[in-house]
Scaffold this motif. Structure first.
Motif, PDB file in Angstrom:
ATOM      1  N   GLY A  21      -2.318  11.708   6.220  1.00 39.34           N
ATOM      2  CA  GLY A  21      -1.101  11.688   6.953  1.00 39.34           C
ATOM      3  C   GLY A  21       0.116  11.777   6.254  1.00 39.34           C
ATOM      4  O   GLY A  21       1.209  11.225   6.636  1.00 39.34           O
ATOM      5  N   ILE A  22       0.030  12.258   4.949  1.00 45.04           N
ATOM      6  CA  ILE A  22       0.978  12.437   4.024  1.00 45.04           C
ATOM      7  C   ILE A  22       1.954  13.740   4.492  1.00 45.04           C
ATOM      8  O   ILE A  22       1.298  14.797   4.649  1.00 45.04           O
ATOM      9  CB  ILE A  22       0.667  12.774   2.556  1.00 45.04           C
ATOM     10  CG1 ILE A  22      -0.346  11.687   2.269  1.00 45.04           C
ATOM     11  CG2 ILE A  22       1.667  12.634   1.632  1.00 45.04           C
ATOM     12  CD1 ILE A  22      -0.948  11.893   0.848  1.00 45.04           C
TER      13      ILE A  22
ATOM     14  N   ASN B 156       5.198   3.823   1.788  1.00 46.95           N
ATOM     15  CA  ASN B 156       4.430   2.975   2.288  1.00 46.95           C
ATOM     16  C   ASN B 156       3.296   3.715   3.207  1.00 46.95           C
ATOM     17  O   ASN B 156       3.261   4.998   3.005  1.00 46.95           O
ATOM     18  CB  ASN B 156       4.786   1.923   3.023  1.00 46.95           C
ATOM     19  CG  ASN B 156       5.948   2.453   4.201  1.00 46.95           C
ATOM     20  OD1 ASN B 156       5.355   3.339   4.815  1.00 46.95           O
ATOM     21  ND2 ASN B 156       6.861   1.576   4.522  1.00 46.95           N
ATOM     22  N   ARG B 157       2.362   3.147   3.923  1.00 45.79           N
ATOM     23  CA  ARG B 157       1.683   3.961   4.639  1.00 45.79           C
ATOM     24  C   ARG B 157       1.869   4.152   6.019  1.00 45.79           C
ATOM     25  O   ARG B 157       0.943   4.661   6.674  1.00 45.79           O
ATOM     26  CB  ARG B 157       0.137   3.301   4.588  1.00 45.79           C
ATOM     27  CG  ARG B 157      -0.517   3.216   3.033  1.00 45.79           C
ATOM     28  CD  ARG B 157      -1.782   2.182   3.101  1.00 45.79           C
ATOM     29  NE  ARG B 157      -2.759   2.856   3.626  1.00 45.79           N
ATOM     30  CZ  ARG B 157      -3.526   2.299   4.660  1.00 45.79           C
ATOM     31  NH1 ARG B 157      -3.205   1.327   5.038  1.00 45.79           N
ATOM     32  NH2 ARG B 157      -4.603   2.972   4.938  1.00 45.79           N
ATOM     33  N   THR B 158       2.863   3.489   6.541  1.00 47.29           N
ATOM     34  CA  THR B 158       3.289   3.635   8.044  1.00 47.29           C
ATOM     35  C   THR B 158       4.294   4.628   8.132  1.00 47.29           C
ATOM     36  O   THR B 158       4.156   5.538   8.740  1.00 47.29           O
ATOM     37  CB  THR B 158       3.689   2.243   8.231  1.00 47.29           C
ATOM     38  OG1 THR B 158       4.536   1.466   7.340  1.00 47.29           O
ATOM     39  CG2 THR B 158       2.398   1.317   8.439  1.00 47.29           C
ATOM     40  N   ASP B 159       5.577   4.431   7.715  1.00 46.53           N
ATOM     41  CA  ASP B 159       6.761   5.110   8.028  1.00 46.53           C
ATOM     42  C   ASP B 159       7.209   5.994   7.194  1.00 46.53           C
ATOM     43  O   ASP B 159       7.752   7.081   7.489  1.00 46.53           O
ATOM     44  CB  ASP B 159       7.823   4.416   9.056  1.00 46.53           C
ATOM     45  CG  ASP B 159       8.147   3.211   8.221  1.00 46.53           C
ATOM     46  OD1 ASP B 159       9.041   2.628   8.290  1.00 46.53           O
ATOM     47  OD2 ASP B 159       7.254   2.877   7.025  1.00 46.53           O
ATOM     48  N   ASP B 160       7.187   5.450   5.874  1.00 47.58           N
ATOM     49  CA  ASP B 160       7.696   6.359   4.906  1.00 47.58           C
ATOM     50  C   ASP B 160       6.732   7.129   4.161  1.00 47.58           C
ATOM     51  O   ASP B 160       6.151   6.653   3.159  1.00 47.58           O
ATOM     52  CB  ASP B 160       8.360   5.197   4.076  1.00 47.58           C
ATOM     53  CG  ASP B 160       9.354   5.891   2.823  1.00 47.58           C
ATOM     54  OD1 ASP B 160       9.547   5.386   1.821  1.00 47.58           O
ATOM     55  OD2 ASP B 160       9.281   7.232   3.081  1.00 47.58           O
ATOM     56  N   VAL B 161       6.234   8.198   5.078  1.00 46.23           N
ATOM     57  CA  VAL B 161       5.063   8.827   4.225  1.00 46.23           C
ATOM     58  C   VAL B 161       5.420  10.297   3.889  1.00 46.23           C
ATOM     59  O   VAL B 161       4.429  11.315   3.874  1.00 46.23           O
ATOM     60  CB  VAL B 161       3.790   8.925   5.304  1.00 46.23           C
ATOM     61  CG1 VAL B 161       3.334   7.647   5.433  1.00 46.23           C
ATOM     62  CG2 VAL B 161       4.165   9.409   6.854  1.00 46.23           C
TER      63      VAL B 161
ATOM     64  N   ALA C  35      -5.797  12.703  16.634  1.00 43.54           N
ATOM     65  CA  ALA C  35      -4.586  11.885  16.448  1.00 43.54           C
ATOM     66  C   ALA C  35      -4.789  10.800  15.028  1.00 43.54           C
ATOM     67  O   ALA C  35      -3.813  10.493  14.761  1.00 43.54           O
ATOM     68  CB  ALA C  35      -4.524  10.787  17.500  1.00 43.54           C
ATOM     69  N   ASP C  36      -6.070  10.701  14.625  1.00 42.79           N
ATOM     70  CA  ASP C  36      -6.226   9.704  13.488  1.00 42.79           C
ATOM     71  C   ASP C  36      -6.112  10.408  12.382  1.00 42.79           C
ATOM     72  O   ASP C  36      -5.890  11.901  11.890  1.00 42.79           O
ATOM     73  CB  ASP C  36      -7.473   9.189  13.560  1.00 42.79           C
ATOM     74  CG  ASP C  36      -7.721   8.433  14.816  1.00 42.79           C
ATOM     75  OD1 ASP C  36      -8.712   8.374  15.584  1.00 42.79           O
ATOM     76  OD2 ASP C  36      -6.618   7.772  15.224  1.00 42.79           O
ATOM     77  N   HIS C  37      -6.114   9.877  11.139  1.00 41.74           N
ATOM     78  CA  HIS C  37      -6.160  10.323   9.931  1.00 41.74           C
ATOM     79  C   HIS C  37      -7.366   9.704   9.166  1.00 41.74           C
ATOM     80  O   HIS C  37      -7.490   8.772   8.556  1.00 41.74           O
ATOM     81  CB  HIS C  37      -4.993  10.033   8.920  1.00 41.74           C
ATOM     82  CG  HIS C  37      -3.706  10.628   9.410  1.00 41.74           C
ATOM     83  ND1 HIS C  37      -3.261  11.942   9.464  1.00 41.74           N
ATOM     84  CD2 HIS C  37      -2.804  10.119  10.316  1.00 41.74           C
ATOM     85  CE1 HIS C  37      -2.285  12.013  10.065  1.00 41.74           C
ATOM     86  NE2 HIS C  37      -1.929  10.990  10.518  1.00 41.74           N
TER      87      HIS C  37
ATOM     88  N   GLY D 282       0.940  -1.166   0.058  1.00 47.08           N
ATOM     89  CA  GLY D 282      -0.141  -0.017  -0.088  1.00 47.08           C
ATOM     90  C   GLY D 282       0.569   1.279  -0.110  1.00 47.08           C
ATOM     91  O   GLY D 282       1.926   1.134   0.478  1.00 47.08           O
ATOM     92  N   PHE D 283       0.072   2.221  -0.585  1.00 54.22           N
ATOM     93  CA  PHE D 283       0.898   3.619  -0.322  1.00 54.22           C
ATOM     94  C   PHE D 283       0.027   4.677  -0.296  1.00 54.22           C
ATOM     95  O   PHE D 283      -1.412   4.446  -0.563  1.00 54.22           O
ATOM     96  CB  PHE D 283       1.798   3.772  -1.666  1.00 54.22           C
ATOM     97  CG  PHE D 283       1.198   3.505  -2.979  1.00 54.22           C
ATOM     98  CD1 PHE D 283       1.122   2.473  -3.475  1.00 54.22           C
ATOM     99  CD2 PHE D 283       0.526   4.681  -3.432  1.00 54.22           C
ATOM    100  CE1 PHE D 283       0.516   2.146  -4.590  1.00 54.22           C
ATOM    101  CE2 PHE D 283      -0.245   4.301  -4.694  1.00 54.22           C
ATOM    102  CZ  PHE D 283      -0.130   3.091  -5.348  1.00 54.22           C
ATOM    103  N   LEU D 284       0.393   6.178   0.018  1.00 50.20           N
ATOM    104  CA  LEU D 284      -0.547   7.103   0.055  1.00 50.20           C
ATOM    105  C   LEU D 284      -0.099   7.838  -1.210  1.00 50.20           C
ATOM    106  O   LEU D 284       1.278   7.881  -1.813  1.00 50.20           O
ATOM    107  CB  LEU D 284      -0.398   7.941   0.979  1.00 50.20           C
ATOM    108  CG  LEU D 284      -0.484   7.490   2.566  1.00 50.20           C
ATOM    109  CD1 LEU D 284       0.122   8.049   3.670  1.00 50.20           C
ATOM    110  CD2 LEU D 284      -2.137   7.257   2.572  1.00 50.20           C
ATOM    111  N   GLU D 285      -0.983   8.721  -1.904  1.00 48.72           N
ATOM    112  CA  GLU D 285      -0.628   9.305  -2.954  1.00 48.72           C
ATOM    113  C   GLU D 285      -1.041  10.907  -2.981  1.00 48.72           C
ATOM    114  O   GLU D 285      -2.127  11.091  -2.344  1.00 48.72           O
ATOM    115  CB  GLU D 285      -1.481   8.714  -4.272  1.00 48.72           C
ATOM    116  CG  GLU D 285      -1.056   8.896  -5.548  1.00 48.72           C
ATOM    117  CD  GLU D 285      -1.667   8.110  -6.524  1.00 48.72           C
ATOM    118  OE1 GLU D 285      -0.976   7.579  -7.355  1.00 48.72           O
ATOM    119  OE2 GLU D 285      -2.915   7.987  -6.445  1.00 48.72           O
TER     120      GLU D 285
END
Lengths: 374, 203, 206
Positions: free
Chosen positions: B149-150, B120-125, B168-170, B94-97
């Motif tokens: 969260g990007i 990815n969607r967790t730490d490398d955003v 705290a959430d996205h 997964g990833f964000l875009e």
């Protein structure tokens, strides 16, 4: 102990303007730092009307998102409907019925008229002439809302456009009433102009306030009357030629200085041009079905893909970016909000002006919070 | 679109830019730009090709998904070479875009779509911010940070814009769990839905 | 209390008899000062109600005050988001008694069409007491006027003495309603248990 003002340290005051504020733009907040009466810093705070349109649309079907688009820019529901229908038609390649195109133009230009007229009322309220111009403006707006109610069943929140056309046909006598209204509208605009545009107080409060260059306006992503007031020749009706706008002759007014006065006058001029378009559209509307019979409304499943569709809304470029994964719900439903992006340069425009000018500048940009926060 | 791609490749030969076909009839294809080259490509587009109007910046969440593929390979079975069909399941990470829609006001061009993807969607955003190139991306990148969260490196003021700061959430992510305060109210339509479901299951 | 026939008889002769409560309530109900507080789309219908065609001035409520300290009616017109909810409660606390709340529109009553939203408060009656609820999306100006008339009837029927006296005549009642705080996932507390006691929610499928 005597208090000598010259030895007193000068301090800035932090004022929070809003979200509950007499200016009727809605729940918008600005944290303003003042040095005396001059603005030194302005931070807008958004989100007080964040109603999660995008998330809700991902959980409902494509057709169910249509009533939600009414509630974005709630003063102009019909243009929001058209923008969404246009984006879906781009996504799935649906053709629009001919008569429906004319009805769309007529309702969109009527919406533009009542929006610009309501703008007059609101901006004069922001300047302090609370109530008077608003009464005149709403008197005319009610006449247009009567037409909308006869056509769609609701004064606001019309939910009228469908994929490939409109929901229902014009009732008998509607075109005649529309023609009468359009013929009488220039007289109202003349009345407002006679009262307003020569007014000394209005000129003093609007001219020279917050000028904006074309380059800065384009870089800031401004659109609509604010961009044209800065001198940029950009009207999506002429650029994209969506719908059937290329069949109508109309001019696009442009400002020169980009100050509040230009933003104010350009809307009056645009209202006059809308009257011209309406006259031509009402004269030329053909018979026929009002929706493409091949287009599916319920259970609509567009093929996978994405599309960005935009229209020239009364506030600016209203766009929808839709991603479909082939199912009956949108995967991503993104609304490009003209009001939010028109506020990008708000701090720049307000720096160095007086606190009273901040409300005038905000009023001249003409925002609606339903669109800013979605 | 291919003209623009060639122009970018000519000016920035080392930039990681590829074309993504859009199957929709509107044929609005997009360019996937590598995050490390995003700023350079954006500046080239604005300064040399005249794409000065960034209209829209959207965040999109693509969660990890499993894809079943049937592959055919040749194998020796009991001395005879035969084709063996095998169903393999692989996971697309997964990833964000962030999707940018830019226009050229002077050229009255159509839309140019740019896509910048995170790791990815967790730490490398983190991806670079294009606000220094197009100021209109300011609030919209803040919104993508708030709701998806990007993180945008180089953004002048990256903080939450629509939700409150302590949130705290996205929320626009596909795996967001909203708070449990939505009271379900039965409607007359529910009986119809139950009947339709029973009928389709019986058929 | 006076016999109605005797009252009517005296009225015909030009003698008006009223109790202190009736006179006090009559004065209050015909000069409600709403707080100028529009949140969303219903605010436009509220402005249309105050405008020339529907004219709220006929009912005495045309003086919209920008400051809560000078208002006695809060028309919650539009969706209350969770970000806005603490401010609404704070504004309500700043209004002096006697004060009334009209929840105008589906969003103010229960969240309306945005009920599934993560940032939408499912009804302002979770934190402040609501006197009149006007359904509609948006309610027509005539509906807002009917809601206003219902509120006026409610005010007329309020008692100042006795066990069922109005809230503002009861000095033992709490003055301030607790303002929720912004939490990490939701407002804290999510509702005010003293005034909002709903039936346990039925889940889909039950």
């Amino acid at each position: 102990m005597s208090y000598l003002p010259s030895l007193a340290p000068s301090r800035t005051i932090d004022v929070s303007l809003g979200p509950q504020h007499p200016s009727t733009h809605g729940v918008f907040r600005m944290n303003v730092t003042l040095d005396g009466e001059t603005v030194t810093k302005l931070q807008p705070v958004f989100g007080y009307l964040h109603r999660n349109h995008e998330k809700i649309a991902e959980g409902n079907s494509w057709l169910a998102a249509m009533p939600y688009t009414d509630r974005l820019d709630y003063i102009c529901p019909l243009t929001n409907n058209w923008a969404y229908a246009l984006a879906v038609e781009k996504l799935a390649g649906i053709e629009v019925a001919e008569r429906a195109e004319y009805i769309r133009v007529i309702t969109a230009e009527l919406t533009r008229l009542q929006n610009h007229v309501a703008f007059l009322g609101f901006v004069l309220g922001d300047m302090g002439a609370w109530g008077t111009a608003l009464m005149y403006a709403f008197r005319e707006r009610e006449k247009i809302l009567d037409l909308f109610e006869a056509l769609t069943g609701a004064r606001m929140m019309c939910n009228y456009m469908r994929f490939g056309g409109c929901r229902c046909d014009l009732p008998a006598g509607w075109i005649e009433s529309a023609r009468k209204l359009v013929d009488g509208f220039p007289a109202f605009l003349d009345e407002m102009e006679a009262l307003l545009t020569g007014n000394e107080i209005l000129l003093a409060r609007l001219q020279g306030i917050a000028p904006l260059t074309a380059k800065r306006a384009i870089n800031g992503g401004l659109s609509g009357p604010v961009l044209r007031a800065a001198g940029v020749d950009q009207d999506i009706r002429k650029v994209d030629n969506y719908g059937i706008y290329n069949r109508f002759k109309f001019r696009v007014p442009r400002g020169s200085v980009g100050d509040c006065y230009d933003r104010f006058m350009i809307r009056i001029l645009e209202a006059r041009e809308s009257v011209e378009i309406l006259k031509q559209a009402i004269a030329a509307i053909p018979e026929g079905p009002v929706v493409n019979p091949k287009a599916k409304q319920r259970g609509f499943r567009p093929p996978a893909g994405e599309a960005y569709g935009r229209i020239e809304g009364p506030k600016g470029e209203l766009g929808f970016y839709l991603i479909s994964d082939g199912s009956d719900r949108p995967y991503r439903f993104r609304i490009r909000p003209p009001s939010l992006i028109n506020l990008t340069l708000l701090e720049e425009l307000c720096l160095g002006t007086k606190i009273a000018d901040v409300m005038v500048i905000l009023g001249s940009i003409d925002i609606v919070l339903g669109e800013v926060d979605r | 679109m291919t003209g623009i791609l060639e122009a970018i490749r000519a000016a920035l030969p080392s930039a990681g830019v590829e074309l993504l076909q859009n199957p929709s009839p509107c044929a609005q294809h997009s360019l996937i730009v590598c995050p490390k080259d995003a700023r350079a490509v954006a500046e080239f587009l604005r300064n040399s090709l005249g794409y000065d109007f960034c209209s829209n910046v959207s965040g999109v969440d693509w969660p990890a998904r499993k894809v079943k593929e049937t592959i055919v390979r040749k194998e020796t079975v009991e001395g005879v070479e035969t084709e063996v069909k095998e169903t393999v399941e692989r996971e697309i990470p997964g990833f964000l875009e962030a999707v940018y829609h830019v226009f050229s006001i002077s050229k009255r061009s159509g839309v140019l779509t740019l896509r910048v993807r995170t790791g990815n969607r967790t730490d490398d955003v983190s991806i670079p911010s294009l606000t220094p190139v197009w100021k209109s991306a300011d609030f919209q990148e803040r919104e993508a940070y708030d709701l998806f969260g990007i993180r945008f490196d180089g953004h002048p003021d990256l903080r939450r814009i629509l939700m409150w700061d302590e949130f705290a959430d996205h929320p626009m992510r596909k795996d967001y769990n909203p708070p449990d305060d939505f009271e379900y109210e039965p409607t007359p339509h529910d009986e119809i839905l139950v009947k339709v479901k029973a009928r389709t299951e019986a058929a | 209390m006076l016999d109605e026939e005797l009252k009517a008889d005296l009225q015909k002769r030009g003698i008006f008899v009223a109790s202190f409560e009736d006179l006090y309530n009559w004065g209050r109900k015909n000069s409600l000062w709403p707080l100028q507080f529009g949140l969303a789309c219903c605010a436009i219908e509220m402005i249309a109600t105050a405008a020339a065609r529907f004219d709220m001035a006929r009912f005495g409520a045309e003086v919209f005050r920008p400051s809560p300290r000078q208002a006695d009616l809060m028309i919650i017109a539009g969706t209350v988001t969770k970000k806005m909810a603490p401010l609404v409660v704070r504004l309500y606390n700043q209004m002096p008694e006697p004060k009334y709340v009209i929840a105008m529109g589906a969003c103010a009553i229960s969240g309306g069409p945005f009920k599934e939203g993560y940032n939408v408060l499912k009804g302002i009656d979770r934190y402040i007491p609501v006197d009149v609820a006007i359904p509609g999306c948006p309610p027509r100006p005539e509906a807002l006027l009917e809601g206003l008339i219902k509120l006026q009837e409610k005010i007329q029927g309020q008692r100042l003495f006795g066990p069922h006296r109005a809230r503002h005549a009861d000095t033992d009642d709490a003055a301030d309603y607790p303002v929720p705080a912004y939490g990490a996932h939701d407002l804290e507390p999510a509702l005010n248990p003293r005034i909002f006691r709903p039936d346990p929610p039925r889940r889909a499928g039950e």
